[in-house]
Structures are given as C-alpha cells and as structure tokens.
Motif scaffolding. Structure first.
Motif, PDB file in Angstrom:
ATOM      1  N   PRO A 244      46.446  38.577  41.715  1.00 21.01           N
ATOM      2  CA  PRO A 244      45.302  37.705  41.444  1.00 21.01           C
ATOM      3  C   PRO A 244      45.583  36.274  41.909  1.00 21.01           C
ATOM      4  O   PRO A 244      46.664  35.734  41.694  1.00 21.01           O
ATOM      5  N   GLY A 245      44.604  35.689  42.577  1.00 26.44           N
ATOM      6  CA  GLY A 245      44.736  34.324  43.053  1.00 26.44           C
ATOM      7  C   GLY A 245      45.306  34.189  44.443  1.00 26.44           C
ATOM      8  O   GLY A 245      45.375  33.079  44.981  1.00 26.44           O
ATOM      9  N   VAL A 257      39.264  32.520  50.634  1.00 27.43           N
ATOM     10  CA  VAL A 257      38.622  33.260  49.547  1.00 27.43           C
ATOM     11  C   VAL A 257      39.722  34.051  48.855  1.00 27.43           C
ATOM     12  O   VAL A 257      40.437  34.823  49.494  1.00 27.43           O
ATOM     13  N   PHE A 258      39.857  33.865  47.551  1.00 28.06           N
ATOM     14  CA  PHE A 258      40.997  34.425  46.829  1.00 28.06           C
ATOM     15  C   PHE A 258      40.618  35.702  46.085  1.00 28.06           C
ATOM     16  O   PHE A 258      39.462  35.896  45.685  1.00 28.06           O
ATOM     17  N   TYR A 259      41.607  36.541  45.884  1.00 25.18           N
ATOM     18  CA  TYR A 259      41.413  37.765  45.109  1.00 25.18           C
ATOM     19  C   TYR A 259      41.256  37.395  43.638  1.00 25.18           C
ATOM     20  O   TYR A 259      42.134  36.752  43.050  1.00 25.18           O
ATOM     21  N   ASP A 260      40.136  37.818  43.054  1.00 20.74           N
ATOM     22  CA  ASP A 260      39.837  37.411  41.677  1.00 20.74           C
ATOM     23  C   ASP A 260      39.991  38.554  40.678  1.00 20.74           C
ATOM     24  O   ASP A 260      39.443  38.496  39.574  1.00 20.74           O
ATOM     25  N   VAL A 262      42.088  41.114  38.026  1.00 20.08           N
ATOM     26  CA  VAL A 262      42.883  40.753  36.846  1.00 20.08           C
ATOM     27  C   VAL A 262      44.293  41.333  36.899  1.00 20.08           C
ATOM     28  O   VAL A 262      45.128  40.992  36.057  1.00 20.08           O
TER      29      VAL A 262
END
Length: 293
Positions: A244-245, A257-260, A262
């Motif tokens: 994440p992030g 664009v970041f991986y959101d 969990v």
C-alpha cells in the motif's frame, strides 16, 4: 489413482503467441518427443487462421469460447466459435472419453517467466506443480479458480492447465523461452508417465501458490481512454510484492498514482498487451504456502 490415458498439447490458441505455435509444429514433425508408453499425446494448433494472419484472433478471443452454452449453440457463427466446436470434437472423439489432460501453451508480454496457471486444486495438479517448481525454481504457480466450461480451454477438463511464458513480444520467438518451455512440457509428460507407472513418491513438500484476488484497470477518462501507464517502478515486477502506498501508475502529466489497497499483493500479467482491450492493467494475487495436497 487417476490414470492418464490421453493428453492434449495445444499451442496457438492466440495466433500471435509463437512459442506454443512452433512447439506444436515441432511436436507434430517429431511425435516421438511427446509420445509416452502409458498414454497417448495429441498435439494441435488452436487457431490456424489467426496463426496464418499473425493475429491474436480473427473475430473473438478463442480462449473465451469454450463455454457450455457456446459449444451447444449452433447459431454462433464467428470463426472462433466454430473452431471451439472443432477442438471439442478433437478432444472428445465419438465413442471415446474426453482427454484426461490439456496442456495449453501461451506466451505473454508480461514478465511472467515460466508460469503454471491452474483453474482448480486437483491434488494431481498440485503435486505436478510442486514437482515442477522443485526441479526448476523459475517455475511460478498461479491459481485462478474457473468452473468447468467457463470459457477457457483449460476449463474443459479437470486436469487442464496453462503454461504461460514471458516476457516476449507478440509475434516474436524468444529462443531461451522456447527452450525452457519445451523442457517444461517434457517434464510434465514424464511426470504423468511416472504417475501412471506408480513411481511417484509422495513428499510432504510445500507449494508456493499465487492466488487470484482481482484485477485493476488503467485509469480512464469519460471516453474510456487510458490516462496513465504502468509506473516504471512496477513494470516487469510480476510476482513481486506491491505494498500500500507504492507507485502503481504514472499519468501522462507525470503524476504518480499509488496503490491504495490495505494489504500487500503480488501483481502478475502487468501491462499485458492483449489485456488493454479487456480493461485489465494487471491481475492481483495473494501469496500462499500450501502444505496438504
């Protein structure tokens, strides 16, 4: 014990994936390479017209045409629908049982290395996968559950699976990947031969499995056009952890664009060329260790 009586090797279901095309042509020319004493091996080209044209398909993706409904629908007239029915007849001749094994050969523009794609958790498939990954650490195992007759060629029988290799561009042969795929096919056939002969010793080995959890599409505008590319830090990092992030895409304006999500995931089929039209930028998987199979 599941006895293997007939196995099928299919290459060129997508006409521009040349590894499988030329392996099948080689096996057709030299059938002794794939003949085994305890079972029959059928080799065939999946999509001859697409192979001739150097295209993935003529009318539609052949590897989505093997549904129960489609195979029984005589009104479907696309080339691939007709070819799917022909392949079904080759794999299930009149007055004979369906083939026991389907080895479906594919290549990808993604950096998948040597991958086994499984649609179910049949113990024999898991034992085969564990054996192949133990003799060749380059082999990765991807599990994406598919019901029988879900549309994929491999879903037509319980022991159907894909050998997927890459990265290699569409319409291109890569000699090293060709050689590695060929050796993997021989290892599969040899394993089934020893299985039929009762020579497989059961080991309590651990299998690393990458299990499908979903797909991600590219960011798109209201017209459906992509607005970002696979981020350079992610490109060619199939089977590596994405946290994440961490960067996922890069817009044409240079914005990350970041991986959101969990939790950590392991993307595969990253930036596969053929998946742009399917709205897929990558598959996401979870890494698992399987002990009892």
């Amino acid at each position: 014990m599941t006895q293997i009586n007939r196995a099928a090797i299919v290459g060129g279901s997508h006409g521009n994936e040349l590894t499988g095309v030329y392996l099948v042509k080689k096996f057709q020319q030299y059938p002794n390479l794939v003949n085994r004493s305890t079972f029959e091996t059928l080799v065939l080209l999946g999509n001859p017209k697409a192979i001739e044209k150097g295209r993935r398909y003529i009318d539609k993706d052949l590897n989505r045409c093997f549904t129960h409904q489609g195979l029984q629908n005589s009104l479907l007239s696309s080339y691939e629908d007709i070819r799917a029915k022909e392949i079904q007849q080759l794999l299930h001749p009149r007055n004979q049982p369906f083939v026991d094994v389907i080895i479906d050969l594919h290549s990808t523009t993604a950096n998948m290395g040597l991958s086994l794609l499984l649609s179910n958790m049949h113990p024999l498939l898991l034992q085969l996968a564990a054996h192949l990954s133990s003799i060749n650490p380059l082999v990765k195992v991807y599990f994406h559950q598919q019901l029988r007759g879900s549309g994929f060629l491999r879903s037509m029988c319980e022991l159907g699976f894909v050998i997927e290799v890459g990265a290699v561009p569409q319409g291109v042969l890569d000699a090293e990947l060709f050689r590695q795929t060929e050796q993997l096919v021989y290892a599969v056939l040899d394993y089934f031969e020893r299985h039929n002969q009762g020579k497989i010793s059961q080991k309590n080995s651990t299998l690393t499995l990458y299990q499908y959890t979903g797909v991600i599409d590219y960011p798109r505008n209201e017209r459906g056009e992509i607005e970002a590319m696979i981020h350079p830090q992610l490109q060619f990092r199939d089977y590596e952890p994405l946290n994440p992030g961490e960067p996922l895409f890069l817009t044409f304006e240079g914005k990350d664009v970041f991986y959101d999500g969990v939790s950590t995931v392991y993307p595969i089929f990253i930036n596969e060329a053929a998946y742009y039209e399917k709205g897929i930028a990558m598959h996401l998987t979870q890494k698992q260790l399987i002990h009892d199979y």
